[in-house]
Write an enzyme that holds these catalytic residues in place. Sequence first.
Site, PDB file in Angstrom:
ATOM      1  N   PHE A  12      41.745  43.712  43.200  1.00  0.00           N
ATOM      2  CA  PHE A  12      42.992  43.266  43.833  1.00  0.00           C
ATOM      3  C   PHE A  12      42.653  42.609  45.162  1.00  0.00           C
ATOM      4  CE2 PHE A  12      46.605  43.463  46.634  1.00  0.00           C
ATOM      5  CZ  PHE A  12      47.648  43.065  45.823  1.00  0.00           C
ATOM      6  N   ASP A  35      35.645  42.327  50.251  1.00  0.00           N
ATOM      7  CA  ASP A  35      37.036  42.537  50.646  1.00  0.00           C
ATOM      8  C   ASP A  35      37.191  43.996  51.084  1.00  0.00           C
ATOM      9  OD1 ASP A  35      39.741  43.022  50.835  1.00  0.00           O
ATOM     10  OD2 ASP A  35      40.277  41.919  49.020  1.00  0.00           O
ATOM     11  N   LYS A  85      45.030  45.094  56.863  1.00  0.00           N
ATOM     12  CA  LYS A  85      45.698  46.399  56.875  1.00  0.00           C
ATOM     13  C   LYS A  85      45.559  47.167  58.205  1.00  0.00           C
ATOM     14  CE  LYS A  85      46.732  47.062  52.101  1.00  0.00           C
ATOM     15  NZ  LYS A  85      46.014  46.522  50.937  1.00  0.00           N
TER      16      LYS A  85
HETATM   17  C1  LIG Z   1      46.236  45.076  50.377  1.00  0.00           C
HETATM   18  C2  LIG Z   1      45.037  44.323  49.951  1.00  0.00           C
HETATM   19  C3  LIG Z   1      44.971  42.915  50.057  1.00  0.00           C
HETATM   20  C4  LIG Z   1      46.154  42.071  50.444  1.00  0.00           C
HETATM   21  O1  LIG Z   1      46.596  42.327  51.746  1.00  0.00           O
HETATM   22  P1  LIG Z   1      48.075  41.849  52.185  1.00  0.00           P
HETATM   23  O2  LIG Z   1      48.097  42.140  53.655  1.00  0.00           O
HETATM   24  O3  LIG Z   1      49.051  42.643  51.390  1.00  0.00           O
HETATM   25  O4  LIG Z   1      48.165  40.398  51.899  1.00  0.00           O
HETATM   26  C5  LIG Z   1      43.784  42.290  49.729  1.00  0.00           C
HETATM   27  N1  LIG Z   1      42.715  43.007  49.336  1.00  0.00           N
HETATM   28  C6  LIG Z   1      42.732  44.345  49.217  1.00  0.00           C
HETATM   29  C7  LIG Z   1      41.512  45.074  48.782  1.00  0.00           C
HETATM   30  C8  LIG Z   1      43.901  45.046  49.514  1.00  0.00           C
HETATM   31  O5  LIG Z   1      43.941  46.383  49.372  1.00  0.00           O
END
Ligand SMILES: *Cc1c(COP(=O)(O)O)cnc(C)c1O
Length: 390
Positions: free
Chosen positions: A137, A222, A251
């Site tokens: 994700f 990520d 986040k």
């Molecule tokens: C939450 C998340 C995103 C996206 O972040 P947003 O601030 O919601 O756009 C991307 N990568 C990972 C691993 C995430 O947990």
Amino acid sequence: MTTSATIDYQTLEAQHSSGVYAKRPLTIVRGSGATLWDDAGRAYIDCAAGHGVANLGHCHPRVVAAIQAQAATLLTAQEALFNDQRALLLGELTAMLPAGLDRLFLCNSGAEAVEAALKFARLATGRTGVVATMRGFHGRTFGALSATWEAHYREPFQPLVPDFAHVPYNNLAALDAAITTDTAAVLLEVIQGEGGVRPGSAEFLRGAQALCRERGALLLIDEVQTGFGRTGRLFACEHHALEPDMLVLGKAIAGGVPMGAVALGQRVANITPGTHGSTFGGNPLACAAARATLAVIQAEGLVAQAAAKGAWLLDQLAALPTQRVREVRGRGLMVGIELRERAAPYLQRLQERGILALPAGPTVIRLLPPLVISTEQLANVVQTLNEVLQ
Ligand SMILES: *Cc1c(COP(=O)(O)O)cnc(C)c1O
């Protein structure tokens, strides 16, 4: 409070919000540490933390003070100008990053940071391909969505960005076969979050790095969910001594204020003026909040706290006397409890007993509590899980 008695927030919000969220019938109005309160004054232990945003807990006084002071000083300054808070943040954050990452692009969310990283990978390599993973994700904008795997996020929005491939996570042979001379980037989570709290193996992650180096592709990690202490290291990369070419952040980075960032290594070249940008990126308010967040993580030893509390929590959960649990996974305070049945009814029962948790796919209960959660609160979470999973 007169307002909560006279205004039905849930009806008002349901009537006028877009419809993209499946809402729980709960109105949260206040938070402190790992506790949230609803509009009737009922307290909840927060094991969702705004999807892993509130690592410092809610309304940490040092973050609140930094926001208040900066709000009264300067809220906005375009990146074409220099700024004191931004400069200090860039220096302080790069000093804490894995080796080789010494520049940052600042933006406003995780998905925006993924988008920037994908564009930078194409600029730096002159190639177009991206290899990501099944169950990965990375966000919901078109580039990030193209890297995200889950069909129900993707299918209504086809066609997505071309040249994205997905390989099974933790399958190094499949990754080896997927990286070609047109691969600009391999994009990986160290622990898949939304995909079910699935830790990457050392063999897969280190093997991915070696393949990228060998074939001239960039390794993009990520850490939007795993960063800033969540897994018991400041960055989850550190568990495997990874040296990514780009580290994607979001986040928890600014203590609850919207912010994203991409850290850049030496192989990320050709980033010249005009190739990318963001109106709000690097704004002084978010930078001041992020500086306070980094200072609190260090001053309160939150990384070590996450490691110790997480180890205790995983032990307790592994010992739960229930047949409903298939597996307990995670690291630090990023924990998934995979059930043999759907998780939603158990999330509902936890909420009724004063605990807010998250799903991660249909059968996983995910716990992402603030790293400041007290041992009493954590014991309460374990006891309540024990009750509802009987
Ligand atoms: C939450 C998340 C995103 C996206 O972040 P947003 O601030 O919601 O756009 C991307 N990568 C990972 C691993 C995430 O947990």
